[in-house]
Design a protein around this motif. Sequence first.
Motif, PDB file in Angstrom:
ATOM      1  N   ALA A 333       0.838  -1.192   0.000  1.00  0.00           N
ATOM      2  CA  ALA A 333       0.000   0.000   0.000  1.00  0.00           C
ATOM      3  C   ALA A 333       0.879   1.250   0.000  1.00  0.00           C
ATOM      4  CB  ALA A 333      -0.917   0.010   1.220  1.00  0.00           C
ATOM      5  N   VAL A 334       0.708   2.102  -0.996  1.00  0.00           N
ATOM      6  CA  VAL A 334       1.475   3.345  -1.048  1.00  0.00           C
ATOM      7  C   VAL A 334       0.887   4.323  -0.047  1.00  0.00           C
ATOM      8  CG1 VAL A 334       2.097   3.003  -3.449  1.00  0.00           C
ATOM      9  CG2 VAL A 334       0.058   4.313  -2.898  1.00  0.00           C
ATOM     10  N   PRO A 335       1.682   5.265   0.470  1.00  0.00           N
ATOM     11  CA  PRO A 335       1.144   6.251   1.410  1.00  0.00           C
ATOM     12  C   PRO A 335       0.066   7.095   0.747  1.00  0.00           C
ATOM     13  CG  PRO A 335       3.554   6.265   1.450  1.00  0.00           C
ATOM     14  CD  PRO A 335       3.150   5.421   0.284  1.00  0.00           C
ATOM     15  N   PHE A 336      -0.888   7.516   1.550  1.00  0.00           N
ATOM     16  CA  PHE A 336      -1.893   8.426   1.040  1.00  0.00           C
ATOM     17  C   PHE A 336      -1.252   9.768   0.714  1.00  0.00           C
ATOM     18  CE2 PHE A 336      -4.699   5.770   3.833  1.00  0.00           C
ATOM     19  CZ  PHE A 336      -5.472   5.234   2.817  1.00  0.00           C
ATOM     20  N   PRO A 337      -1.693  10.430  -0.361  1.00  0.00           N
ATOM     21  CA  PRO A 337      -1.208  11.793  -0.600  1.00  0.00           C
ATOM     22  C   PRO A 337      -1.739  12.726   0.483  1.00  0.00           C
ATOM     23  CG  PRO A 337      -3.000  11.295  -2.096  1.00  0.00           C
ATOM     24  CD  PRO A 337      -2.683  10.012  -1.360  1.00  0.00           C
ATOM     25  N   THR A 338      -1.037  13.816   0.706  1.00  0.00           N
ATOM     26  CA  THR A 338      -1.437  14.760   1.741  1.00  0.00           C
ATOM     27  C   THR A 338      -1.490  16.171   1.182  1.00  0.00           C
ATOM     28  OG1 THR A 338       0.833  15.166   2.494  1.00  0.00           O
ATOM     29  CG2 THR A 338      -0.363  13.358   3.548  1.00  0.00           C
ATOM     30  N   ARG A 339      -2.228  17.010   1.873  1.00  0.00           N
ATOM     31  CA  ARG A 339      -2.276  18.429   1.544  1.00  0.00           C
ATOM     32  C   ARG A 339      -2.039  19.226   2.818  1.00  0.00           C
ATOM     33  NH1 ARG A 339      -3.806  20.970  -2.884  1.00  0.00           N
ATOM     34  NH2 ARG A 339      -4.920  19.196  -3.749  1.00  0.00           N
ATOM     35  N   ARG A 340      -1.105  20.141   2.735  1.00  0.00           N
ATOM     36  CA  ARG A 340      -0.778  20.957   3.896  1.00  0.00           C
ATOM     37  C   ARG A 340      -1.891  21.969   4.142  1.00  0.00           C
ATOM     38  NH1 ARG A 340       2.497  19.624   7.963  1.00  0.00           N
ATOM     39  NH2 ARG A 340       3.724  21.353   8.787  1.00  0.00           N
ATOM     40  N   ALA A 341      -2.275  22.124   5.395  1.00  0.00           N
ATOM     41  CA  ALA A 341      -3.352  23.051   5.738  1.00  0.00           C
ATOM     42  C   ALA A 341      -3.172  23.502   7.182  1.00  0.00           C
ATOM     43  CB  ALA A 341      -4.716  22.390   5.546  1.00  0.00           C
ATOM     44  N   ARG A 342      -4.000  24.451   7.578  1.00  0.00           N
ATOM     45  CA  ARG A 342      -3.953  24.956   8.951  1.00  0.00           C
ATOM     46  C   ARG A 342      -5.310  24.744   9.602  1.00  0.00           C
ATOM     47  NH1 ARG A 342      -0.054  27.709  11.156  1.00  0.00           N
ATOM     48  NH2 ARG A 342       0.846  28.349   9.167  1.00  0.00           N
ATOM     49  N   LEU A 343      -5.286  24.182  10.826  1.00  0.00           N
ATOM     50  CA  LEU A 343      -6.520  23.851  11.508  1.00  0.00           C
ATOM     51  C   LEU A 343      -7.321  25.088  11.880  1.00  0.00           C
ATOM     52  CD1 LEU A 343      -5.557  20.936  13.940  1.00  0.00           C
ATOM     53  CD2 LEU A 343      -7.095  20.825  11.976  1.00  0.00           C
ATOM     54  N   ALA A 344      -8.623  25.025  11.596  1.00  0.00           N
ATOM     55  CA  ALA A 344      -9.501  26.139  11.947  1.00  0.00           C
ATOM     56  C   ALA A 344      -9.817  26.146  13.432  1.00  0.00           C
ATOM     57  CB  ALA A 344     -10.798  26.060  11.145  1.00  0.00           C
ATOM     58  N   ARG A 345      -9.846  24.967  14.035  1.00  0.00           N
ATOM     59  CA  ARG A 345     -10.106  24.897  15.482  1.00  0.00           C
ATOM     60  C   ARG A 345      -9.423  23.666  16.068  1.00  0.00           C
ATOM     61  NH1 ARG A 345     -15.394  23.908  13.334  1.00  0.00           N
ATOM     62  NH2 ARG A 345     -16.052  21.717  13.606  1.00  0.00           N
ATOM     63  N   LYS A 346      -9.432  23.573  17.358  1.00  0.00           N
ATOM     64  CA  LYS A 346      -8.724  22.517  18.075  1.00  0.00           C
ATOM     65  C   LYS A 346      -9.306  21.149  17.755  1.00  0.00           C
ATOM     66  CE  LYS A 346      -7.424  20.987  22.724  1.00  0.00           C
ATOM     67  NZ  LYS A 346      -7.431  21.306  24.169  1.00  0.00           N
ATOM     68  N   VAL A 347      -8.422  20.146  17.678  1.00  0.00           N
ATOM     69  CA  VAL A 347      -8.829  18.755  17.525  1.00  0.00           C
ATOM     70  C   VAL A 347      -8.409  18.005  18.785  1.00  0.00           C
ATOM     71  CG1 VAL A 347      -8.484  16.615  16.249  1.00  0.00           C
ATOM     72  CG2 VAL A 347      -8.665  18.778  15.010  1.00  0.00           C
ATOM     73  N   PRO A 348      -9.360  17.546  19.593  1.00  0.00           N
ATOM     74  CA  PRO A 348      -8.994  16.815  20.811  1.00  0.00           C
ATOM     75  C   PRO A 348      -8.579  15.388  20.496  1.00  0.00           C
ATOM     76  CG  PRO A 348     -11.370  16.912  20.591  1.00  0.00           C
ATOM     77  CD  PRO A 348     -10.814  17.718  19.450  1.00  0.00           C
ATOM     78  N   SER A 349      -7.785  14.817  21.378  1.00  0.00           N
ATOM     79  CA  SER A 349      -7.356  13.432  21.205  1.00  0.00           C
ATOM     80  C   SER A 349      -6.941  12.869  22.552  1.00  0.00           C
ATOM     81  CB  SER A 349      -6.189  13.349  20.221  1.00  0.00           C
ATOM     82  OG  SER A 349      -5.738  12.025  20.082  1.00  0.00           O
ATOM     83  N   GLU A 350      -7.153  11.572  22.706  1.00  0.00           N
ATOM     84  CA  GLU A 350      -6.766  10.880  23.934  1.00  0.00           C
ATOM     85  C   GLU A 350      -5.341  10.363  23.800  1.00  0.00           C
ATOM     86  OE1 GLU A 350      -7.953   6.719  26.226  1.00  0.00           O
ATOM     87  OE2 GLU A 350      -9.329   7.626  24.768  1.00  0.00           O
ATOM     88  N   PRO A 351      -4.439  10.749  24.710  1.00  0.00           N
ATOM     89  CA  PRO A 351      -3.060  10.240  24.632  1.00  0.00           C
ATOM     90  C   PRO A 351      -3.045   8.711  24.633  1.00  0.00           C
ATOM     91  CG  PRO A 351      -3.230  12.008  26.251  1.00  0.00           C
ATOM     92  CD  PRO A 351      -4.632  11.666  25.850  1.00  0.00           C
ATOM     93  N   GLY A 352      -2.188   8.149  23.802  1.00  0.00           N
ATOM     94  CA  GLY A 352      -2.116   6.705  23.677  1.00  0.00           C
ATOM     95  C   GLY A 352      -3.021   6.144  22.608  1.00  0.00           C
TER      96      GLY A 352
END
Length: 435
Positions: A333-352
């Motif tokens: 599987a080849v890596p997905f292409p990406t597009r550089r961008a800037r977040l409009a607001r915070k994205v929460p995430s649980e450590p681990g």
Amino acid sequence: MSHDRRESGFKRRTRVSDARSTLLDAVSPHDRTESVSLPSADGRVVAEPIDAPAPVPSYERAAMDGYAVRAEDTFGASSRSPVVLQTAGEDETVEPGDVAAIGPGEAARVHTGSAVPEGADAVLMVEQAETVGDEIEAFDAVAVGENVGDIGEDVAAGQRLFDSGHTLRPSDLGLLKSVGIDSLPVYERPTVAVIPTGEELVQSDPGPGEVIETNGLTVSRLVERWGGEARYRDVVTDDEDALAAAIERDLDADIVVTTGGSSVGERDLLPEVVAEIGEVLVHGVALKPGHPVCLGRAGDTPVVSLPGYPVACIVNAAQFLRPAQKRVGGTTAVPFPTRRARLARKVPSEPGTRTFARVSIEDADDGLSTGESDTDATDGGDADVDLPVATPTRASGSGILSSVALADGWVVVPEPREGLEAGAAVDVQLWEVTP
């Protein structure tokens, strides 16, 4: 899976990379091949090394429009003191490429790509000459080999073009045709059985308590997009015997995929069923959305049990089914292409936990690149200016299918991070762009 486990939930969740490696260790490439015509080979995986049977070009060719000459006949030519050459052939009306050979003091008209006549060793550009009757005035000198493409300049005879495992692109097909190949051996497309499960699922006109089946349709189309052949099966109800029979029916497929019933509730029977007819390798992954994925095998057939929530189903299909299917088909599987961008607001995430946050992109006209899907795609670099804006379509809710359908991609928050701040520069994975 015991009743106690259903009550206590997942005590341990496997890291995404470890779960993927465990699954891939249980997957072997099939060895089925077929010969296909060149026009049918786009997107197919090469089954054996391919070498060029002939050089390209197979003759010395003109790299410019102009006149084929012997370089030594032009020495000393200048705009003030042109060298006069004789037109090869009967007269100046001879078509370019029709002259087989030239002698001393002669020149023959050639077009870009046409064969250089025998005896000529250079091409004088048309801008550097003028035809006067049956004579040609050369206003510049050329060196031996100037504006001449050598035999094999593009492709040498015997040159390795593609190794086994290469996925063919349209440009590859053009190259193969240029060396005279009109058919080639490729791996057969992997066969993936897609089995939606759940007693509440219907194909249309849902009544109270019923849900339209979408996961099987979505996953089967992803299988096809990723280069496989999908068997999209009818819905199987939440019954152990029915589920076991459905999986066993399709063990001749390269991979069996089920949707729904993979968690630890009373109606989540698939982990037990897989354990009874085969082996559970991983159950519960540190991934959000979609940690209840179950990875196993029955005999030699990998079984991927995807969560029933639509977003979780899609995320897990991309993270586990796609690389497994690619390996079965003889490639990676080849890596997905990406597009550089800037977040409009915070994205929460649980450590681990690795989090996949769906985002839409505004003013994303440039910045396309490729990037590894497992890496930290954020650096918050101050150098990233005038970036498009990535707006989370929904921070949570693995059952909200529209949050994926209306998104352009997702931002991956790696396990060590506790979310991403508003304004952070991120790489958005365009997971639906690349096969």
